[in-house]
Design a protein around this motif. Structure first.
Motif, PDB file in Angstrom:
ATOM      1  N   UNK A  92      -4.043 -13.439  -0.032  1.00 26.95           N
ATOM      2  CA  UNK A  92      -4.439 -13.298  -1.437  1.00 26.95           C
ATOM      3  C   UNK A  92      -3.809 -12.266  -2.018  1.00 26.95           C
ATOM      4  N   UNK A  93      -4.216 -11.128  -1.570  1.00 26.01           N
ATOM      5  CA  UNK A  93      -3.370  -9.941  -1.991  1.00 26.01           C
ATOM      6  C   UNK A  93      -1.933 -10.000  -2.188  1.00 26.01           C
ATOM      7  N   UNK A  94      -1.388 -10.777  -1.152  1.00 28.09           N
ATOM      8  CA  UNK A  94       0.121 -10.680  -1.152  1.00 28.09           C
ATOM      9  C   UNK A  94       0.568 -11.532  -2.335  1.00 28.09           C
ATOM     10  N   UNK A  95      -0.072 -12.727  -2.377  1.00 27.70           N
ATOM     11  CA  UNK A  95       0.235 -13.716  -3.478  1.00 27.70           C
ATOM     12  C   UNK A  95       0.105 -12.855  -4.914  1.00 27.70           C
ATOM     13  N   UNK A  96      -0.850 -12.320  -5.317  1.00 26.17           N
ATOM     14  CA  UNK A  96      -0.906 -11.629  -6.310  1.00 26.17           C
ATOM     15  C   UNK A  96       0.025 -10.539  -6.732  1.00 26.17           C
ATOM     16  N   UNK A  97       0.564  -9.691  -5.559  1.00 28.57           N
ATOM     17  CA  UNK A  97       1.267  -8.810  -5.681  1.00 28.57           C
ATOM     18  C   UNK A  97       2.782  -9.277  -5.749  1.00 28.57           C
ATOM     19  N   UNK A  98       2.976 -10.369  -5.463  1.00 28.82           N
ATOM     20  CA  UNK A  98       4.454 -10.911  -5.459  1.00 28.82           C
ATOM     21  C   UNK A  98       4.818 -10.969  -6.825  1.00 28.82           C
ATOM     22  N   UNK A 139     -10.846  -3.860   2.647  1.00 25.87           N
ATOM     23  CA  UNK A 139     -10.031  -3.161   1.834  1.00 25.87           C
ATOM     24  C   UNK A 139      -8.509  -2.720   2.278  1.00 25.87           C
ATOM     25  N   UNK A 140      -8.510  -2.286   3.603  1.00 25.62           N
ATOM     26  CA  UNK A 140      -7.423  -2.175   4.453  1.00 25.62           C
ATOM     27  C   UNK A 140      -6.370  -3.291   4.440  1.00 25.62           C
ATOM     28  N   UNK A 141      -6.964  -4.651   4.646  1.00 24.07           N
ATOM     29  CA  UNK A 141      -6.170  -5.789   4.789  1.00 24.07           C
ATOM     30  C   UNK A 141      -5.862  -6.025   3.361  1.00 24.07           C
ATOM     31  N   UNK A 142      -6.436  -5.817   2.191  1.00 25.04           N
ATOM     32  CA  UNK A 142      -5.927  -6.042   0.868  1.00 25.04           C
ATOM     33  C   UNK A 142      -4.683  -5.223   0.621  1.00 25.04           C
ATOM     34  N   UNK A 143      -4.845  -3.865   1.131  1.00 23.10           N
ATOM     35  CA  UNK A 143      -3.648  -2.966   0.611  1.00 23.10           C
ATOM     36  C   UNK A 143      -2.641  -3.566   1.837  1.00 23.10           C
ATOM     37  N   UNK A 144      -2.836  -3.888   2.862  1.00 25.32           N
ATOM     38  CA  UNK A 144      -1.426  -4.477   3.679  1.00 25.32           C
ATOM     39  C   UNK A 144      -0.956  -5.759   2.927  1.00 25.32           C
ATOM     40  N   UNK A 145      -2.075  -6.573   2.433  1.00 21.95           N
ATOM     41  CA  UNK A 145      -1.369  -7.532   1.534  1.00 21.95           C
ATOM     42  C   UNK A 145      -0.331  -7.207   0.628  1.00 21.95           C
ATOM     43  N   UNK A 146      -0.703  -6.204  -0.288  1.00 28.64           N
ATOM     44  CA  UNK A 146       0.010  -5.874  -1.478  1.00 28.64           C
ATOM     45  C   UNK A 146       1.357  -5.430  -0.728  1.00 28.64           C
ATOM     46  N   UNK A 147       1.592  -4.533   0.182  1.00 27.45           N
ATOM     47  CA  UNK A 147       2.655  -4.305   1.116  1.00 27.45           C
ATOM     48  C   UNK A 147       3.636  -5.484   1.464  1.00 27.45           C
ATOM     49  N   UNK A 148       3.055  -6.533   1.742  1.00 30.20           N
ATOM     50  CA  UNK A 148       3.527  -7.655   2.332  1.00 30.20           C
ATOM     51  C   UNK A 148       4.065  -8.379   1.128  1.00 30.20           C
ATOM     52  N   UNK A 149       3.644  -8.369   0.083  1.00 33.25           N
ATOM     53  CA  UNK A 149       4.036  -9.000  -1.206  1.00 33.25           C
ATOM     54  C   UNK A 149       5.165  -8.602  -1.544  1.00 33.25           C
ATOM     55  N   UNK A 150       5.277  -7.045  -1.608  1.00 32.03           N
ATOM     56  CA  UNK A 150       6.339  -6.457  -2.223  1.00 32.03           C
ATOM     57  C   UNK A 150       7.589  -6.785  -1.479  1.00 32.03           C
ATOM     58  N   UNK A 151       7.153  -6.441   0.115  1.00 34.90           N
ATOM     59  CA  UNK A 151       8.237  -6.787   0.884  1.00 34.90           C
ATOM     60  C   UNK A 151       9.013  -8.000   0.964  1.00 34.90           C
TER      61      UNK A 151
END
Length: 514
Positions: A92-98, A139-151
């Motif tokens: 979900x974090x990756x989705x938003x970050x993308x 929280x850690x997983x959400x930050x990982x998700x942001x990284x995945x979304x950008x990458x």
């Protein structure tokens, strides 16, 4: 021809230059961004099968698993929404970050998105390694998700823009190869840390910092793509970079096409609004359906939860983790097959062959588990049947790894014109992440309720997606990325959506003239 006057004919342009050592090294470094995604996919399933981790953070699941208290079906041993939230929250974090990554990639370039992705992923890995409660884990997983979304938003686009058209498929698949290597490394790490008497799970989660550092450092060393430099007005730098990556000064034709595409792109003030126009309908539909279908192959059932799945099927703790390592090895080698064949045999062939192979494997696994475990799930697998299931899963993983795995990232990254490419890739990533989240969140519950029928469920989706590819996916191999609209124009169904002015110079393909 429907939709307008006859378009002039002519061959697809064959630009000068080819593979250079500079391009190979650059794409190799950029593709390493896939390591963070792959490591995360592989690590979560192994960690969630470790008794120490479950006892500390998810005691109710640990109690349900124990032989003394477990009276439930084998299919339901791991059914916990809180446990699956640990895995799925990242997506979900990756989705938003993308979506944020899309704007940054377009305005500031692909490099900055990679840098942000690697840095935020690094912070998430540190927090997870130090976690003392479920809140820190999430929280850690959400930050990982942001990284995945950008990458995931920036790396495939970067690779497609740097690669010469005849090798775009192979170089872009370096991203998928990095994902599979990340998964394999994660499986090996899990196997090693599971032998530790305590805190093995901490090491598994914290070692995610290593691929994060690789991606962050790599992004600082990478050059900008010519497309990105032109988008930001650096014309001389863009031409110089194009000459460097093509290994020749004879780049006038390609550079002119890039400039034309950039000028057209600058006229598009609202790419998110424009992407909804009829002329982009074919690309938009495929960039939604391909990542949707990719997740409904059921691959992440294997990649997220391989140790959990094998443990459910009666493999011991070490055996389940080793089985995950075996499937990880198959994943890597099968991706190499794709790299060496995608620009020779094309995208359609790999999609179709991989689809048929996955269908057969899913059905066989479903039949074996259904016959041996039954509806109640209280059966057992003999050594022979356990080996058969492992072989079928390996063949299934191989089929995915040379078809829907890499092509799910390659095709959406190469089918959009420059003016909406970042927006299109953001949609690709967000759809992928959303349905990855759905599958990750629901799999253990689906396994509990659908039992062995879950494998038939995914096989049915694979039948649908294979039929879709056969009728609606045009071949894009060896076509320059800025001339991709021509392929859509000659397609029997999508051609009516592409206006004549989108085609410059016309096209003549084997057996087709537009």
């Amino acid at each position: 021809m429907a939709g307008g006057a006859m378009v002039s004919t002519g061959p697809i342009k064959n630009y000068s230059g080819g593979m250079t050592a500079f391009v190979f090294v650059t794409c190799f470094v950029a593709a390493s961004g896939g390591l963070i995604f792959g490591y995360d996919i592989g690590i979560s399933g192994g960690v969630t099968s470790m008794n120490e981790f479950l006892e500390k953070f998810f005691p109710s699941v640990y109690k349900k698993m124990s032989a003394e208290t477990n009276k439930s079906s084998q299919y339901c041993k791991f059914d916990s929404q809180l446990l699956t939230t640990f895995t799925s929250s990242l997506y979900i974090a990756a989705l938003v970050a993308s979506f944020f990554a899309s704007a940054i990639t377009r305005v500031f370039g692909r490099k900055l998105s990679m840098l942000i992705g690697g840095t935020v992923f690094l912070v998430g890995a540190i927090i997870n390694g130090l976690a003392s409660n479920v809140a820190m884990l999430i929280i850690g997983r959400l930050l990982l998700g942001v990284g995945v979304g950008f990458g995931n938003q920036s790396v495939p686009v970067y690779l497609s823009e740097m690669a010469p058209s005849k090798l775009r498929g192979a170089l872009n698949m370096g991203f998928q190869l990095a994902i599979t290597i990340g998964i394999l490394v994660a499986n090996l790490v899990n196997y090693g840390t599971s032998q530790m008497k305590q805190n093995g799970w901490r090491w598994s989660l914290a070692i995610a910092a290593v691929p994060a550092v690789i991606m962050t450092a790599g992004s600082l060393l990478l050059p900008d793509t010519p497309n990105s430099l032109l988008e930001r007005g650096h014309m001389e730098k863009a031409k110089s970079m194009l000459e460097k990556i093509r290994g020749t000064s004879d780049v006038d034709d390609e550079f002119q096409d890039l400039m034309d595409a950039t000028e057209h792109s600058k006229k598009v003030e609202h790419p998110w609004k424009n992407i909804l126009q009829r002329r982009y309908r074919p690309q938009l539909i495929l960039t939604i359906l391909i990542p949707f279908f990719q997740q409904f192959t059921g691959i992440n059932v294997i990649m997220f939860y391989a140790p959990v799945l094998f443990k459910t099927l009666g493999f011991g703790d070490n055996a389940s983790l080793m089985s995950a390592v075996i499937t990880g090895l198959v994943n890597v080698f099968a991706t190499l097959v794709s790299i060496f064949t995608v620009d020779k045999y094309g995208r359609r062939f790999l999609f179709l062959e991989g689809g048929v192979q996955m269908i057969v494997c899913q059905i066989i696994v479903g039949v074996v588990i259904g016959l041996k475990f039954g509806v109640s799930g209280d059966g057992t697998l003999s050594q022979g049947y356990a080996n058969l299931v492992l072989v079928m899963i390996c063949l299934y993983v191989a089929a995915f790894a040379w078809s829907w795995g890499p092509l799910g990232w390659l095709v959406p990254s190469e089918i959009f014109p420059l003016e909406i490419r970042s927006a299109g890739q953001a949609i690709n990533v967000s759809v992928n992440m959303f349905f990855t989240f759905v599958i990750a969140q629901l799999f253990l519950t689906l396994l509990c309720h659908m039992k062995f029928g879950l494998f038939f469920f995914f096989a049915a989706w694979e039948i649908i997606m294979t039929i879709f590819i056969y009728f609606f996916m045009p071949e894009t191999k060896n076509v320059p990325i800025e001339e991709i609209s021509r392929v859509w124009k000659q397609h029997w169904f999508w051609g009516k959506y592409i206006p004549d002015e989108a085609i410059t110079g016309g096209i003549q393909l084997p057996g087709k003239t537009v």
